[in-house]
Design a protein around this motif. Structure first.
Motif, PDB file in Angstrom:
ATOM      1  N   GLU A  49       5.516  12.070 -16.218  1.00  0.00           N
ATOM      2  CA  GLU A  49       6.589  13.026 -16.488  1.00  0.00           C
ATOM      3  C   GLU A  49       7.993  12.453 -16.359  1.00  0.00           C
ATOM      4  O   GLU A  49       8.936  13.037 -16.906  1.00  0.00           O
ATOM      5  N   THR A  50       8.163  11.346 -15.642  1.00  0.00           N
ATOM      6  CA  THR A  50       9.525  10.869 -15.367  1.00  0.00           C
ATOM      7  C   THR A  50       9.752   9.392 -15.661  1.00  0.00           C
ATOM      8  O   THR A  50      10.907   8.966 -15.694  1.00  0.00           O
ATOM      9  N   TYR A  51       8.721   8.619 -15.861  1.00  0.00           N
ATOM     10  CA  TYR A  51       8.867   7.193 -16.168  1.00  0.00           C
ATOM     11  C   TYR A  51       8.072   6.854 -17.413  1.00  0.00           C
ATOM     12  O   TYR A  51       6.952   7.352 -17.590  1.00  0.00           O
ATOM     13  N   ALA A  52       8.623   6.007 -18.248  1.00  0.00           N
ATOM     14  CA  ALA A  52       7.943   5.550 -19.459  1.00  0.00           C
ATOM     15  C   ALA A  52       7.023   4.382 -19.090  1.00  0.00           C
ATOM     16  O   ALA A  52       7.232   3.237 -19.482  1.00  0.00           O
ATOM     17  N   ILE A  53       6.032   4.722 -18.295  1.00  0.00           N
ATOM     18  CA  ILE A  53       5.054   3.762 -17.793  1.00  0.00           C
ATOM     19  C   ILE A  53       3.676   4.282 -18.193  1.00  0.00           C
ATOM     20  O   ILE A  53       3.427   5.488 -18.148  1.00  0.00           O
ATOM     21  N   ASP A  54       2.767   3.381 -18.518  1.00  0.00           N
ATOM     22  CA  ASP A  54       1.394   3.778 -18.834  1.00  0.00           C
ATOM     23  C   ASP A  54       0.820   4.547 -17.645  1.00  0.00           C
ATOM     24  O   ASP A  54       0.763   4.011 -16.534  1.00  0.00           O
ATOM     25  N   PRO A  55       0.403   5.785 -17.836  1.00  0.00           N
ATOM     26  CA  PRO A  55      -0.126   6.574 -16.721  1.00  0.00           C
ATOM     27  C   PRO A  55      -1.352   5.941 -16.054  1.00  0.00           C
ATOM     28  O   PRO A  55      -1.670   6.254 -14.915  1.00  0.00           O
ATOM     29  N   ASP A  56      -2.033   5.058 -16.770  1.00  0.00           N
ATOM     30  CA  ASP A  56      -3.228   4.402 -16.224  1.00  0.00           C
ATOM     31  C   ASP A  56      -2.915   3.050 -15.589  1.00  0.00           C
ATOM     32  O   ASP A  56      -3.843   2.282 -15.301  1.00  0.00           O
ATOM     33  N   ILE A  57      -1.657   2.765 -15.353  1.00  0.00           N
ATOM     34  CA  ILE A  57      -1.279   1.475 -14.779  1.00  0.00           C
ATOM     35  C   ILE A  57      -2.010   1.270 -13.449  1.00  0.00           C
ATOM     36  O   ILE A  57      -2.188   2.222 -12.677  1.00  0.00           O
ATOM     37  N   ASP A  58      -2.467   0.054 -13.220  1.00  0.00           N
ATOM     38  CA  ASP A  58      -3.170  -0.217 -11.972  1.00  0.00           C
ATOM     39  C   ASP A  58      -2.182  -0.641 -10.889  1.00  0.00           C
ATOM     40  O   ASP A  58      -0.983  -0.786 -11.135  1.00  0.00           O
ATOM     41  N   ARG A  59      -2.680  -0.806  -9.683  1.00  0.00           N
ATOM     42  CA  ARG A  59      -1.844  -1.126  -8.530  1.00  0.00           C
ATOM     43  C   ARG A  59      -1.030  -2.398  -8.770  1.00  0.00           C
ATOM     44  O   ARG A  59       0.180  -2.414  -8.552  1.00  0.00           O
ATOM     45  N   ALA A  60      -1.698  -3.452  -9.218  1.00  0.00           N
ATOM     46  CA  ALA A  60      -1.004  -4.729  -9.427  1.00  0.00           C
ATOM     47  C   ALA A  60       0.098  -4.578 -10.473  1.00  0.00           C
ATOM     48  O   ALA A  60       1.207  -5.094 -10.295  1.00  0.00           O
ATOM     49  N   ASP A  96       0.834  -1.211   0.000  1.00  0.00           N
ATOM     50  CA  ASP A  96       0.000   0.000   0.000  1.00  0.00           C
ATOM     51  C   ASP A  96       0.864   1.255   0.000  1.00  0.00           C
ATOM     52  O   ASP A  96       0.575   2.221  -0.710  1.00  0.00           O
ATOM     53  N   GLY A  97       1.927   1.252   0.800  1.00  0.00           N
ATOM     54  CA  GLY A  97       2.821   2.406   0.855  1.00  0.00           C
ATOM     55  C   GLY A  97       3.555   2.626  -0.456  1.00  0.00           C
ATOM     56  O   GLY A  97       3.716   3.768  -0.901  1.00  0.00           O
ATOM     57  N   LEU A  98       3.992   1.538  -1.087  1.00  0.00           N
ATOM     58  CA  LEU A  98       4.657   1.660  -2.391  1.00  0.00           C
ATOM     59  C   LEU A  98       3.688   2.222  -3.425  1.00  0.00           C
ATOM     60  O   LEU A  98       4.028   3.128  -4.191  1.00  0.00           O
ATOM     61  N   TRP A  99       2.480   1.701  -3.440  1.00  0.00           N
ATOM     62  CA  TRP A  99       1.480   2.181  -4.396  1.00  0.00           C
ATOM     63  C   TRP A  99       1.203   3.665  -4.174  1.00  0.00           C
ATOM     64  O   TRP A  99       1.083   4.439  -5.123  1.00  0.00           O
ATOM     65  N   ALA A 100       1.125   4.087  -2.929  1.00  0.00           N
ATOM     66  CA  ALA A 100       0.867   5.499  -2.627  1.00  0.00           C
ATOM     67  C   ALA A 100       1.988   6.390  -3.148  1.00  0.00           C
ATOM     68  O   ALA A 100       1.738   7.542  -3.530  1.00  0.00           O
ATOM     69  N   ILE A 101       3.210   5.886  -3.196  1.00  0.00           N
ATOM     70  CA  ILE A 101       4.345   6.652  -3.727  1.00  0.00           C
ATOM     71  C   ILE A 101       4.370   6.592  -5.256  1.00  0.00           C
ATOM     72  O   ILE A 101       4.553   7.602  -5.929  1.00  0.00           O
ATOM     73  N   LEU A 102       4.191   5.393  -5.807  1.00  0.00           N
ATOM     74  CA  LEU A 102       4.337   5.190  -7.249  1.00  0.00           C
ATOM     75  C   LEU A 102       3.173   5.756  -8.063  1.00  0.00           C
ATOM     76  O   LEU A 102       3.394   6.333  -9.137  1.00  0.00           O
ATOM     77  N   GLN A 103       1.955   5.599  -7.594  1.00  0.00           N
ATOM     78  CA  GLN A 103       0.776   5.946  -8.387  1.00  0.00           C
ATOM     79  C   GLN A 103       0.794   7.387  -8.887  1.00  0.00           C
ATOM     80  O   GLN A 103       0.616   7.618 -10.082  1.00  0.00           O
ATOM     81  N   PRO A 104       1.020   8.384  -8.014  1.00  0.00           N
ATOM     82  CA  PRO A 104       0.996   9.757  -8.543  1.00  0.00           C
ATOM     83  C   PRO A 104       2.119  10.046  -9.540  1.00  0.00           C
ATOM     84  O   PRO A 104       1.943  10.811 -10.489  1.00  0.00           O
ATOM     85  N   VAL A 105       3.260   9.420  -9.345  1.00  0.00           N
ATOM     86  CA  VAL A 105       4.396   9.635 -10.256  1.00  0.00           C
ATOM     87  C   VAL A 105       4.100   9.000 -11.608  1.00  0.00           C
ATOM     88  O   VAL A 105       4.282   9.627 -12.656  1.00  0.00           O
ATOM     89  N   PHE A 106       3.626   7.767 -11.591  1.00  0.00           N
ATOM     90  CA  PHE A 106       3.309   7.101 -12.854  1.00  0.00           C
ATOM     91  C   PHE A 106       2.144   7.806 -13.553  1.00  0.00           C
ATOM     92  O   PHE A 106       2.164   7.999 -14.768  1.00  0.00           O
ATOM     93  N   ALA A 107       1.128   8.214 -12.800  1.00  0.00           N
ATOM     94  CA  ALA A 107      -0.035   8.886 -13.390  1.00  0.00           C
ATOM     95  C   ALA A 107       0.344  10.227 -14.010  1.00  0.00           C
ATOM     96  O   ALA A 107      -0.225  10.623 -15.030  1.00  0.00           O
ATOM     97  N   ALA A 108       1.304  10.920 -13.422  1.00  0.00           N
ATOM     98  CA  ALA A 108       1.739  12.206 -13.968  1.00  0.00           C
ATOM     99  C   ALA A 108       2.401  12.043 -15.327  1.00  0.00           C
ATOM    100  O   ALA A 108       2.352  12.941 -16.168  1.00  0.00           O
TER     101      ALA A 108
END
Length: 164
Positions: free
Chosen positions: A29-40, A15-27
């Protein structure tokens, strides 16, 4: 930050990792990750494979950041590691990325690595580039327009390298 420690991530940190990763991935701006990636998907990306994952934690258990360390290549390139770093939005500017980077140097050396390489540093991520440069990383490659930044359009991605 004397009350911050860095430890190996544990399964209950999801849960703590998701709370850190989700806003960064959704933004986006810094990772080539689908912004809509889900928690899993995000947790599988961050913790999957042979990655060693660490968290920066405040005394009370609040996660302030996370990083992973993994072999960058196999065979003749197995002596070079790769890392990814994310600092919680609430911890920006507190030196958490610096603490994690210093920890990563030690973990990489313990793991037998001779160098560290960042494969895809977004050129618009000037805070990270400035930190990596201060810690001795050289930009050894530039991929023109390799990343579509949601606010700046096409920007370069850098390859940064440092011997340990």
């Amino acid at each position: 930050m004397t009350d911050v420690s860095i430890r190996s991530a544990e399964e209950q940190d999801g849960d703590g990792l998701w709370a850190i990763l989700q806003p960064v991935f959704a933004a986006g701006e810094t990772y080539a990750i689908d912004p809509d990636i889900d928690r899993a998907g995000a947790l599988a990306y961050w913790t999957g494979g042979k990655k060693k994952v660490f968290v920066a934690e405040r005394g009370g258990g609040d996660l302030l950041g996370t990083y992973y360390l993994v072999r960058n290549q196999g065979g003749g390139g197995a002596h070079v590691c790769n890392c990814g770093f994310v600092t919680a939005a609430s911890a920006q500017g507190m030196g958490i990325a610096r603490l994690m980077l210093e920890h990563a140097f030690g973990a990489a050396k313990e793991g037998g690595f001779a160098a560290m390489q960042f494969n895809f540093v977004i050129s618009a991520n000037t805070r990270a580039i400035n930190l990596w440069t201060r810690y001795g990383f050289d930009t050894v490659g530039r991929l023109p327009d390799a990343f579509f930044h949601p606010h700046e359009g096409y920007v370069d991605a850098l390859v940064m390298y440092r011997k340990l």
